[in-house]
Scaffold this active site. Sequence first.
Site, PDB file in Angstrom:
ATOM      1  N   ASN A   1      24.916  41.970  43.365  1.00 38.67           N
ATOM      2  CA  ASN A   1      24.320  41.903  42.023  1.00 38.67           C
ATOM      3  C   ASN A   1      23.616  40.575  41.744  1.00 38.67           C
ATOM      4  O   ASN A   1      22.559  40.561  41.104  1.00 38.67           O
ATOM      5  CB  ASN A   1      25.369  42.238  40.950  1.00 38.67           C
ATOM      6  CG  ASN A   1      26.544  41.307  40.961  1.00 38.67           C
ATOM      7  OD1 ASN A   1      26.958  40.811  42.012  1.00 38.67           O
ATOM      8  ND2 ASN A   1      27.104  41.036  39.802  1.00 38.67           N
ATOM      9  N   GLU A  27      37.205  37.199  43.323  1.00 37.60           N
ATOM     10  CA  GLU A  27      36.567  37.439  42.023  1.00 37.60           C
ATOM     11  C   GLU A  27      36.194  38.912  42.000  1.00 37.60           C
ATOM     12  O   GLU A  27      35.309  39.338  42.740  1.00 37.60           O
ATOM     13  CB  GLU A  27      35.363  36.520  41.848  1.00 37.60           C
ATOM     14  CG  GLU A  27      35.804  35.063  41.713  1.00 37.60           C
ATOM     15  CD  GLU A  27      34.678  34.046  41.740  1.00 37.60           C
ATOM     16  OE1 GLU A  27      33.501  34.445  41.746  1.00 37.60           O
ATOM     17  OE2 GLU A  27      34.983  32.844  41.762  1.00 37.60           O
ATOM     18  N   CYS A  44      29.288  41.126  36.555  1.00 35.82           N
ATOM     19  CA  CYS A  44      30.726  41.384  36.432  1.00 35.82           C
ATOM     20  C   CYS A  44      31.252  41.024  35.052  1.00 35.82           C
ATOM     21  O   CYS A  44      32.246  41.560  34.606  1.00 35.82           O
ATOM     22  CB  CYS A  44      31.465  40.596  37.501  1.00 35.82           C
ATOM     23  SG  CYS A  44      31.107  38.840  37.429  1.00 35.82           S
ATOM     24  N   GLU A  53      38.006  29.424  40.726  1.00 31.06           N
ATOM     25  CA  GLU A  53      37.072  28.512  41.387  1.00 31.06           C
ATOM     26  C   GLU A  53      36.281  27.781  40.308  1.00 31.06           C
ATOM     27  O   GLU A  53      36.405  28.086  39.121  1.00 31.06           O
ATOM     28  CB  GLU A  53      36.171  29.283  42.359  1.00 31.06           C
ATOM     29  CG  GLU A  53      36.982  29.909  43.502  1.00 31.06           C
ATOM     30  CD  GLU A  53      36.156  30.274  44.731  1.00 31.06           C
ATOM     31  OE1 GLU A  53      35.208  29.546  45.038  1.00 31.06           O
ATOM     32  OE2 GLU A  53      36.479  31.298  45.362  1.00 31.06           O
TER      33      GLU A  53
HETATM   34  P1  NAD Z   1      31.882  45.800  46.945  1.00 30.81           P
HETATM   35  O1  NAD Z   1      33.319  45.492  46.795  1.00 30.81           O
HETATM   36  O2  NAD Z   1      31.485  47.204  47.209  1.00 30.81           O
HETATM   37  O3  NAD Z   1      31.243  44.956  48.126  1.00 30.81           O
HETATM   38  C1  NAD Z   1      31.286  43.552  48.140  1.00 30.81           C
HETATM   39  C2  NAD Z   1      31.225  43.078  49.570  1.00 30.81           C
HETATM   40  O4  NAD Z   1      32.416  43.474  50.243  1.00 30.81           O
HETATM   41  C3  NAD Z   1      30.068  43.635  50.385  1.00 30.81           C
HETATM   42  O5  NAD Z   1      29.567  42.590  51.190  1.00 30.81           O
HETATM   43  C4  NAD Z   1      30.743  44.706  51.231  1.00 30.81           C
HETATM   44  O6  NAD Z   1      30.079  44.970  52.438  1.00 30.81           O
HETATM   45  C5  NAD Z   1      32.089  44.074  51.493  1.00 30.81           C
HETATM   46  N1  NAD Z   1      33.163  45.011  51.821  1.00 30.81           N
HETATM   47  C6  NAD Z   1      33.352  46.264  51.343  1.00 30.81           C
HETATM   48  N2  NAD Z   1      34.486  46.796  51.866  1.00 30.81           N
HETATM   49  C7  NAD Z   1      35.015  45.853  52.699  1.00 30.81           C
HETATM   50  C8  NAD Z   1      36.175  45.804  53.523  1.00 30.81           C
HETATM   51  N3  NAD Z   1      37.035  46.831  53.605  1.00 30.81           N
HETATM   52  N4  NAD Z   1      36.398  44.687  54.240  1.00 30.81           N
HETATM   53  C9  NAD Z   1      35.567  43.637  54.157  1.00 30.81           C
HETATM   54  N5  NAD Z   1      34.445  43.623  53.405  1.00 30.81           N
HETATM   55  C10 NAD Z   1      34.175  44.713  52.656  1.00 30.81           C
HETATM   56  O7  NAD Z   1      31.189  45.243  45.627  1.00 30.81           O
HETATM   57  P2  NAD Z   1      29.661  45.410  45.196  1.00 30.81           P
HETATM   58  O8  NAD Z   1      29.451  46.840  44.849  1.00 30.81           O
HETATM   59  O9  NAD Z   1      28.790  44.741  46.206  1.00 30.81           O
HETATM   60  O10 NAD Z   1      29.613  44.512  43.869  1.00 30.81           O
HETATM   61  C11 NAD Z   1      29.938  45.005  42.615  1.00 30.81           C
HETATM   62  C12 NAD Z   1      31.373  44.662  42.241  1.00 30.81           C
HETATM   63  O11 NAD Z   1      31.549  43.256  42.328  1.00 30.81           O
HETATM   64  C13 NAD Z   1      31.751  45.033  40.830  1.00 30.81           C
HETATM   65  O12 NAD Z   1      33.050  45.560  40.823  1.00 30.81           O
HETATM   66  C14 NAD Z   1      31.735  43.692  40.089  1.00 30.81           C
HETATM   67  O13 NAD Z   1      32.547  43.619  38.948  1.00 30.81           O
HETATM   68  C15 NAD Z   1      32.211  42.777  41.158  1.00 30.81           C
HETATM   69  N6  NAD Z   1      31.811  41.406  40.870  1.00 30.81           N
HETATM   70  C16 NAD Z   1      32.757  40.512  40.444  1.00 30.81           C
HETATM   71  C17 NAD Z   1      32.380  39.214  40.132  1.00 30.81           C
HETATM   72  C18 NAD Z   1      33.378  38.201  39.634  1.00 30.81           C
HETATM   73  O14 NAD Z   1      33.040  37.031  39.572  1.00 30.81           O
HETATM   74  N7  NAD Z   1      34.587  38.589  39.287  1.00 30.81           N
HETATM   75  C19 NAD Z   1      31.049  38.823  40.270  1.00 30.81           C
HETATM   76  C20 NAD Z   1      30.118  39.765  40.688  1.00 30.81           C
HETATM   77  C21 NAD Z   1      30.516  41.059  41.008  1.00 30.81           C
END
Ligand code: NAD
Length: 498
Positions: free
Chosen positions: A167, A266, A300, A479
């Site tokens: 995002n 996060e 997020c 963080e």
């Molecule tokens: P996602 O969890 O689908 O993917 C994030 C990353 O994790 C990607 O690089 C993906 O390839 C990797 N990944 C997925 N499964 C994995 C596994 N089993 N092992 C290792 N790596 C793995 O998230 P997304 O769809 O890319 O992002 C959206 C989500 O991120 C939303 O839930 C949002 O709330 C969250 N988010 C949180 C914050 C925060 O600061 N708390 C900030 C931005 C986004």
Amino acid sequence: MAETHAHGRGPQASPTLLRNYVGGRFIDGGRPFDIVDPATGRVHAIAHEADKAIVDAAVAAARAAVEGDWGSMTLAKRRALLVAVADRIEQRFDDFLEAEIADTGKPYELAHHLDIPRGAANFRVFADAIANLPTETFEMDTPDGGKALNYALRKPLGVVGVISPWNLPLLLMTWKVAPAMACGNAVIVKPSEETPSTTTLLGEVMSEVGMPDGAFNVINGFGPNSTGEMLTSHPGVRAITFTGETRTGAAIMRSAAPTVKALSFELGGKNPAIVFADADIEAAIGGLSRAVFLNTGQVCLAPERIYVERPVFDQFVAGIKAKAEALKPGLPHEEGVNFGPLISDEHRRKVLGYYQSALDEGATVVTGGGVPKLAGEAAGGFFVEPTIWTGLPHDAKVCREEIFGPCAAIIPFDTEEEAVRMANDTEYGLASSIWTTNLSRAHRVGKVMEVGISWVNCWFLRDLRTPFGGSKMSGVGREGGEHSINFYSEPTNICIKL
Ligand code: NAD
């Protein structure tokens, strides 16, 4: 030096090849996969899924960097290199901007003002943060009547795996890479499979500023049974810092458990906003419409539940409806466009599923609810309409589950206690946004919100020195400023008998 890639853009340009960056150079190998421009649905780049041999090579290169030039570098030189990275991102601002826009489809203005500047700022902030770390010392009495002196030295953890989402790709990735490197760790980044372009460019920048080989590595690929899982389970990696969905965090916890890695997470959110009748309502309408719709709701921290005190409910709903309807969707570079697509067709299907679910549960659609009709290239993009619902019970599905789209349910309340209870009634705990002119109420409500960060009369105002993270299922750890330093380094206590 790395080989550089031409980031030629535009409808005629052939897809940019994004290779993995290991040990200071771009390497061949890995299964190719498409990177799609969400504003048009066109393939604009091809990345390569790192296999086990490439992941092993990245870990070996990172380890060698920690044990070699990078690990033995003076603090002054390390800080100078981080500042050089920030400078170089700024010099190549347009390359980063176009790469981020091509991967995400986000409006030019947004990437220009938020994503790329914050990418550079993260390196400056943590180059500063590492400069003045005090050393902890304790003089103690010993049983024989003498003295001993304890002092704690901060040391890097070693090899740190960074797993980032799509995002805010550059912003969120550098938010972890910069402090990890400032502390002297070598990093291996696995960017989102949807948005690897700016992370690849950062590899080029690392070579251009003379970063020691292996201090920064990029491996592309997917999560489960792919590059991500290989990284999180690798015995040579000491820590995983992750931003993404809560259930992905749980999966990473499991794969990291056998090697007992340090974890910083996060995760997702279902953030509440509360608007009290004593608030500056126009400011609340402006602030929360920005909060709900910025980056097409793919932030997020975005509120997807807004609780509004009954006397100002109708005024607030009318105001936010007008703001939603003034947004202009379209291609990132088009004049006046301030509303981009969702990241993928798959994500659009998910968001539209929630739009349907709101209807099924009896929502009144104040505005939106569908797909906008766009002409030209944007017709192939993954757009949805900004959407506002009223008339939903507080426990409706769209009020409980994270949607990650440009939408919110607005729910009336009558007392402060009721608003706080509904706001906290969630398994998530990332952020809240409270709107009031009553100072005592601001302090009182801010304190009882079960979140990592509460904004009062604002949203997404970030001082990078402050603690950032989520409560409950929205995260593990904090963080920001010294909190990042505490995660990416560990103290060794030395006790000297005097
Ligand atoms: P996602 O969890 O689908 O993917 C994030 C990353 O994790 C990607 O690089 C993906 O390839 C990797 N990944 C997925 N499964 C994995 C596994 N089993 N092992 C290792 N790596 C793995 O998230 P997304 O769809 O890319 O992002 C959206 C989500 O991120 C939303 O839930 C949002 O709330 C969250 N988010 C949180 C914050 C925060 O600061 N708390 C900030 C931005 C986004």
